[in-house]
Write an enzyme that holds these catalytic residues in place. Structure first.
Site, PDB file in Angstrom:
ATOM      1  N   THR A 231       0.919  -1.225   0.193  1.00  0.00           N
ATOM      2  CA  THR A 231       0.159  -0.045   0.184  1.00  0.00           C
ATOM      3  C   THR A 231       0.771   0.852  -0.013  1.00  0.00           C
ATOM      4  O   THR A 231       1.872   1.165   0.762  1.00  0.00           O
ATOM      5  CB  THR A 231      -0.792   0.276   1.235  1.00  0.00           C
ATOM      6  OG1 THR A 231      -1.748  -1.216   1.213  1.00  0.00           O
ATOM      7  CG2 THR A 231      -1.794   1.269   1.340  1.00  0.00           C
TER       8      THR A 231
ATOM      9  N   LYS B  45      -8.149   1.669  -2.264  1.00  0.00           N
ATOM     10  CA  LYS B  45      -7.864   2.022  -0.791  1.00  0.00           C
ATOM     11  C   LYS B  45      -8.032   3.503  -0.415  1.00  0.00           C
ATOM     12  O   LYS B  45      -7.759   4.096   0.527  1.00  0.00           O
ATOM     13  CB  LYS B  45      -6.461   1.725  -0.688  1.00  0.00           C
ATOM     14  CG  LYS B  45      -5.888   0.267  -0.743  1.00  0.00           C
ATOM     15  CD  LYS B  45      -4.501   0.045  -1.025  1.00  0.00           C
ATOM     16  CE  LYS B  45      -4.104  -1.167  -1.697  1.00  0.00           C
ATOM     17  NZ  LYS B  45      -2.684  -1.203  -1.997  1.00  0.00           N
TER      18      LYS B  45
ATOM     19  N   GLY C  83      -7.703   7.444   3.021  1.00  0.00           N
ATOM     20  CA  GLY C  83      -7.073   6.415   2.237  1.00  0.00           C
ATOM     21  C   GLY C  83      -6.525   5.654   3.478  1.00  0.00           C
ATOM     22  O   GLY C  83      -6.056   6.168   4.739  1.00  0.00           O
TER      23      GLY C  83
ATOM     24  N   SER D 244       4.265   1.218   2.097  1.00  0.00           N
ATOM     25  CA  SER D 244       5.388   0.594   1.675  1.00  0.00           C
ATOM     26  C   SER D 244       6.258   1.725   0.977  1.00  0.00           C
ATOM     27  O   SER D 244       7.178   1.825   0.972  1.00  0.00           O
ATOM     28  CB  SER D 244       4.998  -0.637   0.881  1.00  0.00           C
ATOM     29  OG  SER D 244       4.531  -1.556   1.694  1.00  0.00           O
TER      30      SER D 244
ATOM     31  N   ALA E 170       6.006   3.617  -7.352  1.00  0.00           N
ATOM     32  CA  ALA E 170       5.738   2.437  -8.006  1.00  0.00           C
ATOM     33  C   ALA E 170       6.949   1.998  -8.713  1.00  0.00           C
ATOM     34  O   ALA E 170       7.268   0.784  -8.927  1.00  0.00           O
ATOM     35  CB  ALA E 170       4.652   2.430  -8.894  1.00  0.00           C
TER      36      ALA E 170
ATOM     37  N   CYS F  24       9.491   0.980  -5.294  1.00  0.00           N
ATOM     38  CA  CYS F  24       9.082   0.174  -4.396  1.00  0.00           C
ATOM     39  C   CYS F  24       8.276  -1.142  -4.916  1.00  0.00           C
ATOM     40  O   CYS F  24       7.184  -0.926  -5.578  1.00  0.00           O
ATOM     41  CB  CYS F  24       8.051   0.784  -3.322  1.00  0.00           C
ATOM     42  SG  CYS F  24       7.294  -0.408  -2.113  1.00  0.00           S
TER      43      CYS F  24
ATOM     44  N   THR G 248       4.369  -1.340  -4.414  1.00  0.00           N
ATOM     45  CA  THR G 248       3.608  -0.258  -5.051  1.00  0.00           C
ATOM     46  C   THR G 248       3.445  -0.457  -6.539  1.00  0.00           C
ATOM     47  O   THR G 248       4.502  -0.834  -6.913  1.00  0.00           O
ATOM     48  CB  THR G 248       4.091   0.825  -4.581  1.00  0.00           C
ATOM     49  OG1 THR G 248       4.380   1.261  -3.185  1.00  0.00           O
ATOM     50  CG2 THR G 248       3.296   1.982  -4.994  1.00  0.00           C
TER      51      THR G 248
END
Length: 185
Positions: free
Chosen positions: A13, A45, A57, A136, A168, A171, A174
């Site tokens: 997340t 989320k 969120g 994350s 993204a 990670c 993500t």
């Protein structure tokens, strides 16, 4: 929020809140991972609460977060949409209730006037710069958002989108399946 060291720990997340130029946006990625396996790419989320006037969120356990969304929305109703009061009351309940304090999630909430992070330790934090991130890839998204706010002419939505893309790219927990909700101040 500390990440459990178990092999079956859920990861995946990143939630980012950007308050900039008269707008507030909360963005979340869609990835849910179990250990090293991506279980879902399109989880939502981020949502609107209290007649669409509050954005929220979550990072953490889904069932825990949904419980907290429900409790938070009840607090918003009880306090007639007063975001700060509802957040403080939720944090107090979350910290002191034997069952609630076992919930493992973090909430970012925002309305036209404030952006807040709510934790199970009883914290309600309002950032100095209008930017918040958890999960994350939260630190990656937050760093990107701070740089973009300082060095670009992008609006809040564009900053959130680009920051989430950067998270993204860095990670593994993500992804770039991004949900955004936006309010105009």
């Amino acid at each position: 929020m500390p990440t459990p060291e178990r092999s079956d720990a859920l990861h995946g997340t990143t939630i980012l809140s950007v308050r900039h130029g008269g707008r507030v946006v909360i963005a979340g990625d869609g990835q849910v991972s179990l250990g090293q396996t991506v279980m879902k790419r399109g989880a939502c989320k981020v949502r609107r609460l209290f007649q669409g006037k509050v954005l929220a969120g979550f990072a953490g356990g889904t069932a825990d977060a949904l419980t907290l969304f429900e409790k938070f929305e009840a607090k918003l109703e009880q306090y007639h949409g007063n975001l700060k009061r509802a957040a403080v009351e939720l944090a107090k309940d979350w910290r002191s209730d034997r069952i609630l304090r076992r919930l493992e999630a973090l909430l970012i909430v925002a309305d036209r006037d404030a952006s807040l992070l709510i934790t199970g330790q009883g914290d309600v934090i309002e950032p100095d710069d209008g930017l918040l991130a958890v999960g994350s890839g939260g630190n990656f998204a937050l760093a990107a958002a701070r740089a973009l706010v300082a060095h670009s002419t992008l609006d809040a939505r564009q900053i959130a989108e680009e920051s989430m893309k950067q998270a993204a790219a860095l990670c593994v927990y993500t992804n770039d399946t991004i949900t955004l909700e936006e309010l105009t101040e």
